[in-house]
Design an enzyme around this catalytic site. Sequence first.
Site, short mmCIF file in Angstrom:
data_model
loop_
_atom_site.label_atom_id
_atom_site.label_comp_id
_atom_site.label_asym_id
_atom_site.label_seq_id
_atom_site.Cartn_x
_atom_site.Cartn_y
_atom_site.Cartn_z
N ARG A 25 -9.86 -11.78 2.46
CA ARG A 25 -10.67 -12.88 1.93
C ARG A 25 -9.93 -14.21 1.98
O ARG A 25 -10.55 -15.27 2.09
CB ARG A 25 -11.14 -12.53 0.50
N LYS A 85 0.84 -1.20 0.00
CA LYS A 85 0.00 0.00 0.00
C LYS A 85 0.87 1.25 0.00
O LYS A 85 2.01 1.22 0.46
CB LYS A 85 -0.85 0.02 1.29
#
Length: 497
Positions: free
Chosen positions: A345, A271
């Site tokens: 996920r 990020k």
Amino acid sequence: MHVTVVASALPTVKLEKKTPSKANILVIAAFQGEEGLELPGTALLGSSELKATLQALSSVGAKGKPGEITRIPAPKGVNAESVVAVGLGNPEKLDDEALRRAAGSVARALVGQKHVATTISDFGLAAAVEGLILGGYSTRGIRSTEADADEAPVKITVVSKEDKEVFEAAVIGAEAVAFARTLTNTPSNELYPASYAKYLKEQGTKAGLEVEVLDEKELKKQGFGGILSVGQGSARAPRLVRLSWSPKKAKKSVALVGKGITFDTGGISIKPGAGMWDMISDMGGSAAVAGATIAAAKLEIPVKVTAFLPLAENMPSGEATRPGDVITHYGGLTSEVLNTDAEGRLVLADAIARACEDNPDYLIETATLTGAQMVALGSRTAGVMGSEDFRDRVAEIGRAVGENAWAVPLLEEHDEEIKSKAADIRNINAKREGGMQFAGTYLAQFVTDDVQWAHIDVAGPSWNGGAARGYTTPRATGVPARTIIAALQDIAAEKDS
Ligand code: BES
Ligand code: MN
Ligand code: ZN
């Protein structure tokens, strides 16, 4: 391996039938009526004192607007130093959430005060208590200095003749939220998978839950490839925590799953630096689930609750998962990891597959899963996906408790987009559209058909990056702990079918 969770404080709130003689501040409700300020009757003031209070409040401009706080010296004959009026707005529009917010605002204004007595509970005991406790929550992080007296938690006596049971349930619910906030506010050098698991073991056991912790060796042995893949880049190995509440009277069983990424750098798909610090909160889902499970035990909700919390730190390193790697989840399904920042996920997939193995009636799972949730719904409304009826039910419960939630459909086009040339499925889609729902479709692959499933994406709502408002204090919010508790209660109240 000792966790220092951030220092935090809550007001002490008590229920009493009579006004305590020692209270130095009286907090009363004020309405915005058609002809201006209105004061409803209160056990704290006699009729002539109420009249004098109305006059004094009017003369300093109080209107009774929602959340308005006006403090005046106590009128003659009142055994207290001051009276605080809390605006509840239009009396016809007052609902639990408006009361909760007003109670939160007044509790924030009273941090550092000595002893407060209030009757705002006349308009909803549970909501008032929740608002007072949650608005009065404060945290000062980890500091070298002691708290000043003006930061000390206030003592609040709620003066009401109502049942103690309603009061106690509200306290337990608010404490669950505070528990989640404090863990989520704790920085990741303190809170990492092993220290977090240890803390949950201590706290869960104390609350009467059965707690099992799988370490990295056990995860490997049992094939939790998603959790291991996300955790392998970090020097701090992952864990899977299971918390169980198994009351004898239970007719229904609910599995809970919460994302517990103790820090999300994105991994190799790293990020940008700006704002990355907020990713200490990427375990907020797991904290809300842990708080709700502890509350289920304290409330003795007659439903079997089994919570699975996959804990991992998502870091880039020489051992980290690469984009293009194929991993094997618990249960055997394989994923092509195209973006290591879509890590939530991957850990949830393992935990969901494991949870479904027990054949629960319901599965509620929550996660700070996608930035797309905020694009779609903003930062205060959770997105709820899953089995249609149960999804709608959970979203409605979320709104009923004041933790906004909205039902979101899974998208047909994603059934195609999830296909991979290298594995059973892939962890991101090629397009940007519907990123929240793509994550939902990904998770759906791991949910067995006969389970009623709801996935709550709280990327936005779990964190308040702005100023305090109502009972929502800055930083971690503890959302959706109260939604989960209310859903468990709703399931417990189901009639046999
Ligand atoms: N933890 C983030 C989602 C998030 C972002 C939560 C901002 C709270 C605030 C999640 O792991 C993530 O990075 N998601 C990616 C998914 C993408 C790579 C498909 C995202 O949303 O950008
Ligand atoms: Mn991520
Ligand atoms: Zn994440």
